[in-house]
Write an enzyme that holds these catalytic residues in place. Sequence first.
Site, mmCIF file in Angstrom:
data_model
loop_
_atom_site.group_PDB
_atom_site.id
_atom_site.type_symbol
_atom_site.label_atom_id
_atom_site.label_comp_id
_atom_site.label_asym_id
_atom_site.label_seq_id
_atom_site.Cartn_x
_atom_site.Cartn_y
_atom_site.Cartn_z
ATOM 1 N N GLU A 168 0.845 -1.206 0.000
ATOM 2 C CA GLU A 168 0.000 0.000 0.000
ATOM 3 C C GLU A 168 0.875 1.248 0.000
ATOM 4 O O GLU A 168 2.079 1.200 0.191
ATOM 5 C CB GLU A 168 -0.907 0.038 1.237
ATOM 6 C CG GLU A 168 -2.284 -0.575 1.028
ATOM 7 C CD GLU A 168 -3.206 0.341 0.218
ATOM 8 O OE1 GLU A 168 -2.723 1.352 -0.342
ATOM 9 O OE2 GLU A 168 -4.405 0.031 0.128
ATOM 10 N N ASN B 162 -10.179 5.207 1.697
ATOM 11 C CA ASN B 162 -9.263 5.033 0.565
ATOM 12 C C ASN B 162 -9.494 6.143 -0.452
ATOM 13 O O ASN B 162 -10.347 7.015 -0.273
ATOM 14 C CB ASN B 162 -9.474 3.665 -0.097
ATOM 15 C CG ASN B 162 -8.565 2.596 0.484
ATOM 16 O OD1 ASN B 162 -7.354 2.794 0.600
ATOM 17 N ND2 ASN B 162 -9.133 1.463 0.866
ATOM 18 N N ASP C 162 -10.371 1.167 -4.215
ATOM 19 C CA ASP C 162 -9.246 1.262 -3.287
ATOM 20 C C ASP C 162 -8.507 2.584 -3.521
ATOM 21 O O ASP C 162 -9.137 3.615 -3.708
ATOM 22 C CB ASP C 162 -8.339 0.042 -3.429
ATOM 23 C CG ASP C 162 -7.616 -0.300 -2.130
ATOM 24 O OD1 ASP C 162 -6.823 0.529 -1.663
ATOM 25 O OD2 ASP C 162 -7.845 -1.387 -1.574
#
Length: 291
Positions: free
Chosen positions: A17, A147, A198
């Site tokens: 991430e 997100n 996301d």
Amino acid sequence: MDTKVTILSDIACELGEGPSYDPATDTLWWFDIVGRKLLAKRLAEGPTIVHALPVMASAIAFTEDGSQVLATERGVERRDPVSGKVELVTPIEADDPSTRSNDARVHPSGAFWIGTMGKQAQKRAGAIYHYAKGKATRLFAEVDIPNSICFSPAGDVAYWADTGRNLLYRVACDPATGLPTGEPALLLDHRGQSGGIDGSVCDADGVIWNARWGAGRIDAYAPDGTHLRSIPVPARQTSCPAFVGPNADRLAVTSALQDMSPDERAADPDGGKTFLIDLAVHGRHEPRLEV
């Protein structure tokens, strides 16, 4: 014609991430959140360097003086890029061991938007904060999984998603401070669709480039939410893109293996790796954080 996608780093992250490119060093930085690792790779050449962290961290910002600032499970922390020492600057939910940081990005004003979430993805356990010059202000509460934090080129619009609900919002902002000036409005409703909204970045034309978790792709949307195109990525759980290169004209994207069964992992051999998408984009380098 198919877009070429190659493996930039073959280190498989459990939860890759927070990619962010530093043009001053030609380096892409990203995290394995649950593995408590900070990874770095120069685009031009060289191996991926893995730095162990004392805490879960999910995002990195760069300051004008060359230091690094991390969003972590304790809050905002400064990292010395030479020694690797991490020091807490401003707590954010540091007294709640059940939450951690998640998606975050620097606004053009130099403010840092930081999302938090439950470590077990507990519903409504997350929030989104605005951090500037030592002060953290909660903007939005009761978020499942924050997100897609990104901003329009002028800094007058912020985007953010709740992946748990599969909704993407837009909200008007003060370009000078990065603080909202209105209430969030729904931009995309993906409830019932495959994959989750996301991480995202917004390019110089206002196009939103989003990683679709569980669908193995990057989607591009116009500022009004119109779908423009999709790019397949050879990892099912794509998590977040970043503009990379001296001209910010390519995309890197992280991925994850988290919560996949042994059979699912075997069927996704490139899962968790980090990719380079050979697509000319009109990207932007991340703003420097004002500290």
